[in-house]
Design an enzyme around this catalytic site. Structure first.
Site, short mmCIF file in Angstrom:
data_model
loop_
_atom_site.label_atom_id
_atom_site.label_comp_id
_atom_site.label_asym_id
_atom_site.label_seq_id
_atom_site.Cartn_x
_atom_site.Cartn_y
_atom_site.Cartn_z
N HIS A 107 29.46 43.53 45.11
CA HIS A 107 29.32 43.46 43.66
C HIS A 107 29.64 42.06 43.15
O HIS A 107 30.18 41.22 43.88
CB HIS A 107 30.23 44.49 42.97
CG HIS A 107 31.70 44.26 43.18
ND1 HIS A 107 32.34 44.55 44.37
CD2 HIS A 107 32.66 43.78 42.36
CE1 HIS A 107 33.62 44.25 44.26
NE2 HIS A 107 33.84 43.78 43.05
N ASP A 109 31.45 40.52 39.43
CA ASP A 109 32.27 41.15 38.38
C ASP A 109 31.61 41.12 37.00
O ASP A 109 31.09 40.09 36.57
CB ASP A 109 33.65 40.47 38.32
CG ASP A 109 34.50 40.84 39.55
OD1 ASP A 109 34.27 41.93 40.11
OD2 ASP A 109 35.36 40.04 39.94
N HIS A 256 30.86 39.97 46.21
CA HIS A 256 32.04 40.13 47.05
C HIS A 256 32.31 41.61 47.28
O HIS A 256 31.80 42.48 46.56
CB HIS A 256 33.26 39.44 46.43
CG HIS A 256 33.66 39.96 45.10
ND1 HIS A 256 33.04 39.60 43.92
CD2 HIS A 256 34.64 40.83 44.73
CE1 HIS A 256 33.59 40.21 42.91
NE2 HIS A 256 34.58 40.98 43.36
N ARG A 270 44.88 40.19 39.58
CA ARG A 270 43.55 39.64 39.27
C ARG A 270 43.48 39.09 37.86
O ARG A 270 43.96 39.73 36.92
CB ARG A 270 42.49 40.73 39.44
CG ARG A 270 41.09 40.21 39.28
CD ARG A 270 40.07 41.33 39.48
NE ARG A 270 39.88 42.08 38.25
CZ ARG A 270 38.78 42.76 37.95
NH1 ARG A 270 37.78 42.80 38.81
NH2 ARG A 270 38.67 43.40 36.82
C1 SIN Z 1 37.61 42.80 43.76
O1 SIN Z 1 36.59 43.37 44.08
O2 SIN Z 1 37.67 42.19 42.68
C2 SIN Z 1 38.83 42.84 44.66
C3 SIN Z 1 38.60 42.29 45.99
C4 SIN Z 1 39.72 42.61 46.95
O3 SIN Z 1 40.67 43.31 46.59
O4 SIN Z 1 39.65 42.16 48.10
#
Ligand code: SIN
Length: 292
Positions: A107, A109, A256, A270
């Protein structure tokens, strides 16, 4: 302060050593990090043992912080941080029985907003001794590797992104058109990077309803073909976390995915940086959204 930059992967990734964000950041250092971000798309600043307050101060140097709205992941002190921590059921005989990890499918974000986030920052508070890598796909490289006829086919197309969309690959039921819910935005499938001018395939496979103006069947055929092309290790960088890594990645040219292959605590904080309306090969007006 002498800082060292080392490339981590062929497709993306550089680590920066010799920085301590507990000290003030000078302009030259900020420029160096921004340059590494543009050149390598994923930048890992190692060894940042910093407070939440300092994390927010540092993040704000690189862009405008965006509030995060999912209540169950909210940090108790600020909505500018969300807390990523899987549920680990230590009582269970089956260590995987209650492991719920966010974002395990490819995905980018917040693509379902008219103005998707530019960058994501993830600060590793606790990392498992093994596993829990974050994987990245370089979507510039994926675009450049497309055959010419596919490049022509997708030129000027826009895809419709939706928070809870019709296409879903994460094991949940696919929705019908009537059930589609949440923010929706149409974005160019070929995105021109704001800073480098390089083209990238702009996709978010779980959250794309289809190609604007196309039937579901035709959209699915094209998007499935693009998924098959993009989900390829040839375009991948895999980040192996160390405690106190601070990662910044560019959502404009990467997808990612989190890994769920670990059974020890993993705690990440995050933060998100505001982006811009995606621009396609037809110019700024070829991106529209119903909700921001
Ligand atoms: C995410 O998808 O923003 C998190 C990635 C992760 O936890 O490795």
């Amino acid at each position: 302060m002498t800082i060292e930059i080392r490339r981590l992967g062929e497709m993306a990734g550089a680590e920066i050593l010799g920085l301590d964000f507990n000290h003030p950041l000078d302009d030259e250092t900020v420029d160096t990090i921004n340059r590494a971000f543009l050149d390598h798309h994923v930048v890992c600043i190692r060894d940042q043992d910093i407070s939440i307050e300092r994390y927010l101060e540092v993040a704000a140097v690189f862009g405008e912080l965006q509030p995060q709205k999912i209540p169950q992941f909210a940090h108790p002190e600020t909505d500018l941080i969300s807390v990523l921590s899987p549920n680990l059921n230590r009582e269970s005989d089956d260590p995987k029985s209650k492991l719920i990890v966010r974002g395990t499918f490819w995905h980018t974000d917040h693509s379902y907003h008219r103005v998707p986030v530019k960058a994501t920052l993830l600060h590793a508070v606790t990392v498992p001794s093994k596993g829990g890598d974050t994987r990245f796909l370089n979507m510039h490289a994926a675009y450049e590797a497309l055959p010419d006829d596919m490049k022509q086919r997708i030129e000027g197309l826009r895809s419709v992104h939706c928070l809870t969309g019709r296409r879903n690959f994460a094991g949940r039921k696919r929705r019908t058109d009537d059930e589609v819910d949440g923010p929706t935005a149409a974005h160019p499938l070929v995105r021109i990077h704001d800073d480098s001018g390089r083209r990238a395939i702009y996709m978010n496979p779980n959250r794309m309803n289809g190609i604007e103006g196309w039937s579901d069947a035709d959209s699915d055929e094209l998007l499935d073909a693009l998924n098959a092309h993009c989900f390829d290790e040839a375009f991948e960088y895999r980040h192996q976390w160390k405690p106190h890594d601070l990662l910044i990645w560019d959502n404009r040219c990467l997808m990612h995915a989190a890994s769920d292959d670990y059974h020890e605590p993993r705690l990440m904080h995050r933060a998100l940086l505001r982006g811009s309306v995606p621009v396609g090969t037809g110019g700024a007006n070829n991106s529209q959204g119903k909700a921001a």
